[in-house]
Write a protein that holds these residues in place. Structure first.
Motif, mmCIF file in Angstrom:
data_model
loop_
_atom_site.group_PDB
_atom_site.id
_atom_site.type_symbol
_atom_site.label_atom_id
_atom_site.label_comp_id
_atom_site.label_asym_id
_atom_site.label_seq_id
_atom_site.Cartn_x
_atom_site.Cartn_y
_atom_site.Cartn_z
ATOM 1 N N LEU A 106 0.870 -1.333 -0.047
ATOM 2 C CA LEU A 106 -0.123 -0.041 -0.037
ATOM 3 C C LEU A 106 0.777 1.222 -0.157
ATOM 4 C CD1 LEU A 106 -1.212 -2.259 2.366
ATOM 5 C CD2 LEU A 106 -3.286 -0.822 2.163
ATOM 6 N N SER A 148 1.256 5.467 0.298
ATOM 7 C CA SER A 148 0.670 6.602 0.777
ATOM 8 C C SER A 148 1.775 7.739 0.032
ATOM 9 C CB SER A 148 0.307 6.996 2.241
ATOM 10 O OG SER A 148 -0.964 6.988 2.380
ATOM 11 N N VAL A 161 2.809 11.965 -0.414
ATOM 12 C CA VAL A 161 2.417 13.292 -0.087
ATOM 13 C C VAL A 161 3.083 13.969 -1.574
ATOM 14 C CG1 VAL A 161 3.018 15.556 1.055
ATOM 15 C CG2 VAL A 161 2.354 13.250 2.265
ATOM 16 N N ASP A 218 -2.935 6.117 -0.626
ATOM 17 C CA ASP A 218 -3.650 7.641 -0.351
ATOM 18 C C ASP A 218 -2.807 8.289 -1.087
ATOM 19 O OD1 ASP A 218 -5.349 9.507 0.625
ATOM 20 O OD2 ASP A 218 -4.651 9.391 2.404
ATOM 21 N N THR A 219 -3.334 9.790 -1.617
ATOM 22 C CA THR A 219 -2.533 10.537 -2.562
ATOM 23 C C THR A 219 -3.031 11.946 -2.122
ATOM 24 O OG1 THR A 219 -2.949 9.112 -4.458
ATOM 25 C CG2 THR A 219 -2.201 11.314 -4.767
ATOM 26 N N VAL A 220 -2.052 12.605 -1.471
ATOM 27 C CA VAL A 220 -2.282 14.033 -0.805
ATOM 28 C C VAL A 220 -1.588 15.137 -1.184
ATOM 29 C CG1 VAL A 220 -3.597 13.079 1.102
ATOM 30 C CG2 VAL A 220 -1.253 13.669 1.477
ATOM 31 N N SER A 278 6.915 12.763 -0.001
ATOM 32 C CA SER A 278 6.987 11.666 0.907
ATOM 33 C C SER A 278 6.360 10.644 0.650
ATOM 34 C CB SER A 278 7.213 12.028 2.491
ATOM 35 O OG SER A 278 5.798 11.901 2.891
ATOM 36 N N SER A 287 5.195 6.678 1.900
ATOM 37 C CA SER A 287 5.245 5.935 3.019
ATOM 38 C C SER A 287 4.618 4.422 2.279
ATOM 39 C CB SER A 287 4.306 6.204 3.954
ATOM 40 O OG SER A 287 3.945 5.508 5.055
ATOM 41 N N VAL A 330 -4.851 2.414 4.411
ATOM 42 C CA VAL A 330 -3.753 3.549 4.644
ATOM 43 C C VAL A 330 -4.384 4.990 4.579
ATOM 44 C CG1 VAL A 330 -2.484 3.340 2.723
ATOM 45 C CG2 VAL A 330 -1.482 4.216 4.681
ATOM 46 N N ASP A 331 -4.006 5.721 5.331
ATOM 47 C CA ASP A 331 -4.276 7.146 5.198
ATOM 48 C C ASP A 331 -3.278 8.044 5.682
ATOM 49 O OD1 ASP A 331 -6.769 7.855 3.959
ATOM 50 O OD2 ASP A 331 -7.565 6.981 5.422
ATOM 51 N N THR A 332 -3.148 9.188 4.890
ATOM 52 C CA THR A 332 -1.866 10.039 5.375
ATOM 53 C C THR A 332 -2.718 11.434 5.555
ATOM 54 O OG1 THR A 332 -0.451 9.026 3.892
ATOM 55 C CG2 THR A 332 -0.011 11.401 4.653
ATOM 56 N N HIS A 342 -4.957 18.663 6.456
ATOM 57 C CA HIS A 342 -5.715 17.899 7.028
ATOM 58 C C HIS A 342 -6.074 18.576 8.303
ATOM 59 C CE1 HIS A 342 -4.282 14.938 3.993
ATOM 60 N NE2 HIS A 342 -5.750 14.958 4.008
ATOM 61 N N SER A 373 3.778 5.885 10.578
ATOM 62 C CA SER A 373 4.718 6.486 9.971
ATOM 63 C C SER A 373 4.744 8.106 10.023
ATOM 64 C CB SER A 373 4.931 6.098 8.461
ATOM 65 O OG SER A 373 6.329 5.203 8.264
ATOM 66 N N SER A 433 1.266 9.033 8.329
ATOM 67 C CA SER A 433 0.639 8.033 7.628
ATOM 68 C C SER A 433 0.269 6.862 8.445
ATOM 69 C CB SER A 433 1.436 7.564 6.483
ATOM 70 O OG SER A 433 0.975 6.681 5.610
ATOM 71 N N HIS A 463 -6.571 16.504 -4.662
ATOM 72 C CA HIS A 463 -5.339 17.049 -4.324
ATOM 73 C C HIS A 463 -4.612 17.299 -5.338
ATOM 74 C CE1 HIS A 463 -5.217 16.300 0.042
ATOM 75 N NE2 HIS A 463 -6.208 15.517 0.013
#
Lengths: 320, 320
Positions: free
Chosen positions: A84, A86, A88, A120-122, A128, A130, B42-44, B50, B86, B130, B318
């Protein structure tokens, strides 16, 4: 490309893992373990700390980031299955370059039949990445740092210091031998999955992956196993043209350079022949570099030029 | 405090999950699934995107970040078990504040008997967290967005728009009714785990958690299930003092505000009584807000003041 098209573009159309029930596209992914234990780890890679665009193309950033995580699974004796991601993303990165990061990850993932099952894409101001990896291991066959015993042989896979030599070449112009070899070792590590998996034949093997140099990794084994480890400098394997670098750099990179993503381990002497056989089968170089001693103190000592010196922990401390 | 002492300080001394074999302290964590399916997401969370320190104490940052992840597990009908964190830490954050983030996570984790089993701590220029969550669900009982059928009732838990109302109160000085209520709904969400788990009695229920407002979440169900959803505005549940805000804000927050971390779902009409019974048992407010229609188009329509209007997707993009 907007976020939703981007996610569509990196989403796998088909999945390789039969244990996967639901991949990307719901609130979470779902899989089944089929009487195996589940192994999981997470690592984060930050631009400027773990990589720069000067020494890595976006493709390599992805390849190496996932490689580092897969190396953790190798160190557990696990078979990789899922990841998975994530991420940034700052405005100064083009979506095309971000896509290349994912292509780099995918190329390594395909070598190990891994599926991308979430992420996740932010947006942010600093790139960064993860990555969470998930693998399977037969019950009671996960390999720990804490199982070394007095009398064990200490071994490593591959050659050490290559990744830092590659980084040095990228950062310092000059004429070097085997430039491509070192640069590739830096950018595209080969986690020792096949070798580590086959070690499941052994009743006991202690494993740690070499992400921070054996000076640190051997100390982690010594502490976790409450043993003392003796390493003999002349046995530590290096590449044939490694001698082109200064003795100081050679020493630094071998013991504290890290990011070779090889394995360091210990086995009972009686199992050494089997380890060598597995190494042959999986086309892996394996070298005995020392042994586990009866000394107290849970330390690591290096014999070099007839002298005994302590190899201390010198990890990169992010919060100092 | 350096990185290693910090990691020691957040490491659990004991673990609550009997399925855990190896927690923090090796190359990866190991657990066993005991004939259940495994659910992971997973979430960041990035500072400035945020959350900001203006509206959240570090404790809330952690509590809410893990809450958002646990809400994803609720939407799958899963029981939370583990989390990995993380974190990228910039120099302008004191380690004491970072510790408060972990304490916030731990307090929510303890409510759900979750263990922290891994993570990574790196330096950077922007705080980002994350979180990977892992849960278990009985085989074939994971709940998806794609199972809604014509004739189903559409329901939500709790009241909607509260989290954004809380944020508004924090950002705009004034005299408000129930300030504490709204602020707490914003800072300390209550993922609907108990309610969602008990829905396992049902043969079919479609679930999605409300992280981006029901305008978006209902559309995700409509698309994934290939159905059209009709919502009646006057049925959408809000808190008793929600009417203090302007009609425009009420509408915006209810449908697109997000971060309420409630659930939206659909069930066959024949199961509605069971759903209400489970809601009673778990002290959960549950309200029918519409139904799944026979219309083509996979859209979402809102009936408001005798008018029919389309509720379109308006997610935060995003990468725009």
């Amino acid at each position: 490309m907007d976020e939703f098209s981007f996610i569509d573009s990196i989403k796998q159309n088909t999945y390789k893992q039969s244990s996967l029930i639901k991949g990307v596209g719901d609130d979470a992914a779902v899989f089944r373990s089929d009487s195996k234990d589940i192994v999981t780890a997470v690592d984060t890679f930050v631009e400027g700390i773990h990589f720069t665009r000067k020494t890595m193309d976006p493709y390599h950033v992805g390849y190496r980031a996932l490689g580092a995580n897969v190396s953790d699974l190798a160190a557990m004796g696990a078979t990789p299955a899922f990841y998975l991601v994530s991420i940034v993303i700052p405005k100064n990165w083009a979506i095309e370059d971000i896509s290349q990061i994912f292509i780099g990850m995918k190329d390594l993932a395909n070598q190990h039949t891994m599926d991308l099952i979430g992420g996740d894409t932010v947006s942010g101001i600093e790139l960064s990445i993860s990555i969470t990896v998930i693998g399977f291991v037969e019950e009671e066959k996960a390999r720990y740092r804490s199982t070394a015993k007095e009398g064990d042989l200490v071994f490593v896979t591959g050659t050490l210091g290559d990744s830092q030599a590659g980084l040095y070449i990228l950062m310092n112009e000059g004429n070097y031998e085997d430039t491509n070899y070192y640069v590739e070792r830096h950018r595209m590590p080969s986690p020792r999955i096949d070798f580590a998996k086959k070690l499941s034949y052994l009743s006991r093997v202690t494993l740690n992956d070499i992400s921070d140099g054996i000076g640190n990794e051997a100390n982690e084994i010594a502490e976790a196993s409450e043993v003392t480890i003796i390493i003999q400098d002349e046995l530590v394997p290096v590449h044939s043209s490694y001698y082109q670098f200064s003795p100081e750099l050679q020493h630094k990179w071998k013991y504290y350079g890290g990011e070779d993503f090889e394995l360091i381990g210990t086995v009972p002497e009686s199992e050494w022949e089997t380890v060598q056989h597995i190494a042959d089968q999986t086309n892996t170089m394996v070298t005995q570099i020392g042994y586990v001693s009866s000394d107290k103190g849970n330390d690591v000592f290096l014999y070099r030029n007839q002298q005994k010196e302590q190899l201390k922990k010198k990890g990169y401390n992010h919060l100092k």
